[in-house]
Design a protein around this motif. Structure first.
Motif, PDB file in Angstrom:
ATOM      1  N   UNK A 134      -1.243 -57.411  -2.450  1.00 47.91           N
ATOM      2  CA  UNK A 134      -2.476 -57.592  -3.229  1.00 47.91           C
ATOM      3  C   UNK A 134      -3.738 -57.574  -2.377  1.00 47.91           C
ATOM      4  N   UNK A 135      -3.604 -57.510  -1.056  1.00 46.99           N
ATOM      5  CA  UNK A 135      -4.754 -57.435  -0.150  1.00 46.99           C
ATOM      6  C   UNK A 135      -4.486 -56.341   0.878  1.00 46.99           C
ATOM      7  N   UNK A 136      -5.535 -55.742   1.440  1.00 45.78           N
ATOM      8  CA  UNK A 136      -5.323 -54.767   2.514  1.00 45.78           C
ATOM      9  C   UNK A 136      -4.640 -55.418   3.710  1.00 45.78           C
ATOM     10  N   UNK A 137      -3.783 -54.668   4.375  1.00 48.72           N
ATOM     11  CA  UNK A 137      -3.037 -55.167   5.533  1.00 48.72           C
ATOM     12  C   UNK A 137      -3.463 -54.365   6.757  1.00 48.72           C
ATOM     13  N   UNK A 138      -3.993 -55.071   7.770  1.00 48.83           N
ATOM     14  CA  UNK A 138      -4.461 -54.358   8.960  1.00 48.83           C
ATOM     15  C   UNK A 138      -3.296 -54.058   9.906  1.00 48.83           C
ATOM     16  N   UNK A 139      -3.602 -53.296  10.949  1.00 51.41           N
ATOM     17  CA  UNK A 139      -2.562 -52.856  11.892  1.00 51.41           C
ATOM     18  C   UNK A 139      -1.926 -54.032  12.618  1.00 51.41           C
ATOM     19  N   UNK A 140      -2.717 -55.050  12.944  1.00 55.16           N
ATOM     20  CA  UNK A 140      -2.192 -56.201  13.667  1.00 55.16           C
ATOM     21  C   UNK A 140      -1.117 -56.921  12.848  1.00 55.16           C
ATOM     22  N   UNK A 141      -1.391 -57.068  11.566  1.00 54.64           N
ATOM     23  CA  UNK A 141      -0.425 -57.717  10.680  1.00 54.64           C
ATOM     24  C   UNK A 141       0.814 -56.842  10.485  1.00 54.64           C
ATOM     25  N   UNK A 142       0.617 -55.545  10.370  1.00 53.35           N
ATOM     26  CA  UNK A 142       1.753 -54.630  10.223  1.00 53.35           C
ATOM     27  C   UNK A 142       2.654 -54.685  11.450  1.00 53.35           C
ATOM     28  N   UNK A 143       2.058 -54.741  12.634  1.00 56.43           N
ATOM     29  CA  UNK A 143       2.851 -54.809  13.862  1.00 56.43           C
ATOM     30  C   UNK A 143       3.647 -56.111  13.920  1.00 56.43           C
ATOM     31  N   UNK A 144       3.039 -57.215  13.468  1.00 59.49           N
ATOM     32  CA  UNK A 144       3.745 -58.492  13.495  1.00 59.49           C
ATOM     33  C   UNK A 144       5.001 -58.437  12.616  1.00 59.49           C
ATOM     34  N   UNK A 145       4.841 -57.926  11.387  1.00 63.31           N
ATOM     35  CA  UNK A 145       6.000 -57.888  10.489  1.00 63.31           C
ATOM     36  C   UNK A 145       7.032 -56.866  10.952  1.00 63.31           C
ATOM     37  N   UNK A 146       6.583 -55.804  11.627  1.00 58.93           N
ATOM     38  CA  UNK A 146       7.542 -54.854  12.186  1.00 58.93           C
ATOM     39  C   UNK A 146       8.407 -55.535  13.249  1.00 58.93           C
TER      40      UNK A 146
END
Length: 685
Positions: free
Chosen positions: A164-176
Motif C-alpha cells: 500500500x506504500x512505495x517501497x524503496x531500494x533499501x527496503x527491498x534489499x533488506x527483505x531480499x
C-alpha cells in the motif's frame, strides 16, 4: 467645420454664458419648450416600456435558468439511478462469482494446499470511509503486515505482496536478504543463504500516487491500477492462485473478478456484520461462551441509560464499565467510566445486595437501588467518562454522538486488579477444517484497552479450556459461512469469591491481522511448529545439541537429557519513534549490531525487524525469540531501551511509545518471575 463644437465651446461665445449654462443644466428644461408635454409623455412611456420589458426578460432568464437546473438535475438523477442499478447488478454478479469460486476452492482445497500455488496477499483495511478519514498514515498502517512475505516458508508457495506504500531500494534489499535466510534457517548454517527473488514479488499499485489524500483502502487502489492488475494476472497465468486480504471490502471482489481467483475469506458484508462489537456478541452467545456482563445493539440514550443502570444493579462488584462503538478497531471507539468511584449510593447498594442475599436477582428487591442508580447516572456519565483514543474523540460528548449513531455495546471490566488479555488466531479452511494458528498474551503501551504487541505462545489459560472455547466460536462462525483467518480476544482473571480462573471472550476480528503476519515471521525464522494442543512452540533442536544427545545415548541412558526445543517470541508491529526519521536504515542496523542486537540462525534466537515505512521510517516492527519467556521479554525491552538511547538526546526525546511498552513488559516480567517462584515452591513442597 470638421469637428462639431460641444456645448461648453458654444457657451463661450455668449456674454452671459454662466447664466445660460446654469439654465441648461437645470433638469426638465427640455420639456418646457414647444411640444414639451409630448416629449415628456414619450419619455415616460419609453422608460416604462423599458422597465416592463427588462422585468419580463429577467423573469424569463430566471425561469430559463431554473428550467436548465431542473433538467440537469433530472438528467443527473436518471444517470445516477441508472449507474446505481448497474453497480447493483455488477456487485451482485461479483458476489455470485465470489461464491462460485469459493465453492470450487472448497472442493479442490485438499489438492491445492498440497500442490504448487501462488498466494496474492492484499493487506487492505476495508473499514468504512468515515473511519478511514480519521486515520493518519493509513498506508503505513496497512503495510504493517509485510511479514506476509514469509509464506514462502512452504516450498510449494510463491507470494505476490501488494504494497500500500512505495517501497524503496533499501527496503527491498533488506527483505531480499531476510528471505534469503530460509535455507540457512533450515540447515542451521548461516553460510547456506540463497537468493529466492523468484519466489516472491512486491507490486505497488500506480493509483497510490493519483489518490494520495483520499485514504482509500488498498483494494480500491488496486482496482483503479490497471498496470498492477495486468502484472499480477501475468504472474499467475496458468497457476493455482488465491487471494488473502485484510479487513474485507467490496472492492476485494472486483479485484478477484478481474484476476479470476478465489478469496480465502468471508463475504465483506458478513465480515463487517460479525466483526462489529454487537455482531461478535451474537456469535459468542450462539456458541454459549462466557462473555462479560453487558448489553449490545444500543442506539438511543434512554436505552443506554436504562441498560447501564440495570447492569450496575445486577453486577455491583464491577467498578469500571466500557462503552464500545460498532465498526471501530484498536480501542479507537472505546470509552470507560469508573462508575463505582463516583456513585454516591454505591456502599448503600452493596449493603442492600448483602441484605437480600439470594433474593437479590428479584426485580422487587432491586427496584430501590435501580431507581437511585438511574437518577445518578446522567451526571456521572457527563462528567467522568473518558475516551481511550483522544485523537479521534476528544470529549465524551463527541464519542456519545458517534456511539448512538452507529450503535455499540456496554461491557463490564473484570472485577480484579490483575487482568490478562490474550488473543488466539484461527483459520477455517475452505473445506471446513478448523485449526488454531497461534496464541499470545497481549502487551499494552498507550492504554490497557489497546493491544500493542504479543508474547507467544500464551501462558495465561489452560490450553484445554481455551481450545474448547475457540472451537465453539469457530463452529459458530463456520455455521454462518465464514472462512479464512480470524482472531479472538479474551480476558482472564481470578474470581475473588470462588478463587477460580474466569475467561471471557470480548472481541472477534474476522480478518487477517498483524499478529498472524508476525507469527508467520516466527515460523519462518525458526522453522518451528505451533502445537495447538499444548500451546507450545516447538523447533528442531540445533545440530550441536542433537549430536550431544546422540553421544549421551551411547554413553548412558540414565544421563540422557533431552535438549530444549521450545521457543517463545515477543513481537509488535506498532513500534513508533519520531526520531527514527533522521536515521537511515543502514545506520540503524549498524547501531543494532554495535549493541549486539541480531539473530542467531543456528540457535534460532535473537531479534528481527520488519520495515514498514520506507520513507518516513518512524514506524517499524520487531520480533525477539528466546528459549524462555522471561528472556524473550527482557531482550525485547532491552532492544527498545538501546534504540531509544541511541537516537534520542536529553533535549530531543521525540514522540514514541517505547517507554510505555517497556513499563508494561517490566510489569509482565515481574509477574512471570513471581509465578515461576511460586511453581518452584510448590514443587519443593
Amino acid at each position: 467645420m470638421e469637428i462639431q463644437p460641444n456645448i461648453d465651446e458654444l457657451l463661450t461665445t455668449l456674454v452671459n454664458h454662466e447664466d445660460v449654462k446654469a439654465l441648461i443644466k437645470t433638469p426638465g428644461q427640455r420639456y418646457k419648450g414647444r411640444n414639451g408635454e409630448h416629449s415628456a409623455a414619450t419619455r415616460i412611456q419609453s422608460q416604462y416600456r423599458m422597465y416592463k420589458q427588462r422585468k419580463a426578460y429577467l423573469e424569463y432568464r430566471h425561469r430559463k435558468w431554473a428550467a436548465g437546473v431542473i433538467a440537469l438535475t433530472w438528467v443527473m438523477n436518471v444517470k445516477m439511478a441508472t449507474m446505481k442499478r448497474q453497480l447493483k447488478v455488477t456487485r451482485k454478479r461479483e458476489v455470485d462469482h465470489f461464491k462460485e469460486r469459493a465453492q470450487v476452492l472448497s472442493l479442490s482445497w485438499h489438492r491445492i494446499k498440497r500442490s504448487r500455488r501462488v498466494i496474492i496477499h492484499v493487506p487492505s483495511l476495508g473499514y468504512a470511509q468515515r473511519v478511514r478519514d480519521t486515520i493518519k498514515e493509513f498506508g503505513t498502517l496497512q503495510n504493517s503486515q509485510m511479514a506476509r512475505l514469509c509464506d514462502i516458508r512452504d516450498p510449494n508457495v510463491d507470494v505476490i505482496y501488494v504494497s500500500p506504500v512505495p517501497v524503496n531500494d533499501e527496503c527491498m534489499q533488506y527483505y531480499a536478504k531476510l528471505m534469503a535466510l530460509k535455507p540457512a534457517v533450515d540447515s542451521g548454517n548461516v553460510e547456506d543463504q540463497a537468493e529466492v527473488d523468484d519466489r516472491y514479488k512486491i507490486v505497488v499499485p500506480e493509483a497510490i500516487k493519483s489518490f494520495p489524500t483520499h485514504n482509500m483502502c488498498l483494494s480500491t487502489h488496486l482496482k483503479y491500477s490497471p498496470k498492477a492488475l495486468k502484472r499480477i494476472r501475468a504472474l499467475i497465468n496458468g497457476r493455482e492462485a488465491y487471494m488473502v486480504t485484510g479487513m474485507p471490502h467490496e472492492d476485494d471482489l472486483s479485484v478477484a473478478e478481474f484476476l479470476n481467483v478465489p478469496i480465502l475469506g468471508p463475504e465483506p458484508d458478513v465480515a463487517h456484520l460479525y466483526s462489529s462489537k454487537s455482531g461478535s456478541k451474537r456469535i459468542f452467545q450462539s456458541a454459549n461462551i462466557k462473555i462479560p456482563p453487558g448489553e449490545f445493539d444500543i442506539y438511543t440514550f434512554p436505552q443506554l441509560h436504562d441498560s447501564l443502570a440495570q447492569l450496575i444493579t445486577d453486577n455491583l462488584d464491577v467498578r469500571t464499565w466500557l462503552f464500545k462503538m460498532d465498526h471501530e478497531f484498536d480501542g479507537r471507539g472505546t470509552a470507560y467510566c469508573h462508575i463505582a468511584d463516583h456513585l454516591r449510593c454505591y456502599m448503600w447498594a452493596r449493603k442492600e445486595c448483602e441484605r437480600y442475599g439470594d433474593k437479590w436477582s428479584k426485580k422487587w428487591a432491586q427496584e430501590p437501588v435501580f431507581n437511585k442508580i438511574h437518577s445518578e447516572l446522567p451526571n456521572i456519565l457527563e462528567n467522568h467518562c473518558e475516551t481511550v483514543h483522544k485523537n479521534v474523540y476528544s470529549t465524551w460528548q463527541q464519542f456519545l454522538a458517534a456511539f448512538l449513531s452507529r450503535g455499540g455495546v456496554v461491557e463490564a471490566t473484570p472485577p480484579s486488579d490483575s487482568v490478562t488479555c490474550l488473543a488466539v488466531n484461527m483459520l477455517i479452511e475452505p473445506d471446513g477444517q478448523i485449526s488454531i494458528v497461534s496464541s499470545g498474551d497481549q502487551i499494552h503501551a498507550e492504554s490497557p484497552y489497546r493491544c500493542w504487541g504479543l508474547s507467544t505462545p500464551q501462558c495465561s489459560v489452560e490450553p484445554e479450556d481455551l481450545n474448547k472455547s475457540c472451537k465453539l466460536i469457530a463452529n459458530a462462525c463456520k455455521a454462518r459461512g465464514i472462512v479464512g483467518y480470524f482472531a479472538i480476544d479474551f480476558v482472564t482473571y481470578i474470581d475473588a469469591r470462588t478463587g477460580n480462573q474466569v475467561c471471557w471472550a470480548v472481541d472477534l476480528n474476522l480478518h487477517y491481522d498483524d499478529s498472524i503476519a508476525m507469527n508467520c515471521l516466527v515460523n519462518f525464522m525458526t522453522n518451528g511448529v505451533f502445537n495447538a494442543n499444548d500451546h507450545v512452540f516447538n523447533i528442531t533442536p540445533p545440530i550441536q545439541q542433537s549430536r550431544r544427545q546422540r553421544r549421551r545415548r551411547h554413553q548412558s541412558a540414565e544421563e540422557e537429557l533431552p535438549p530444549t526445543a521450545d521457543r517463545y517470541a515477543v513481537y509488535s508491529s506498532k513500534l513508533q519513534h519520531s526520531n527514527l526519521t533522521v536515521v537511515h536504515y543502514s545506520v540503524f542496523f549498524q547501531m543494532c549490531r554495535a549493541h549486539g542486537i541480531g539473530f542467531d540462525v543456528r540457535e534460532k534466537q535473537g531479534t528481527i525487524f520488519t520495515l514498514i515505512d520506507s520513507f518516513n521510517r518512524e514506524h517499524l516492527g520487531m520480533l525477539t525469540i528466546g528459549d524462555n519467556l522471561q528472556g524473550a521479554l527482557a531482550t525485547f525491552a532491552r532492544n527498545m531501551s538501546c534504540i531509544h538511547q541511541e537516537i534520542s538526546a536529553p533535549n530531543m526525546q521525540g514522540h514514541t511509545n517505547f517507554k510505555n511498552a517497556i513499563e508494561d513488559i517490566e510489569n509482565i516480567l515481574g509477574t512471570t518471575i513471581q509465578n515461576a517462584n511460586e511453581v518452584e515452591d510448590n514443587n519443593e513442597e
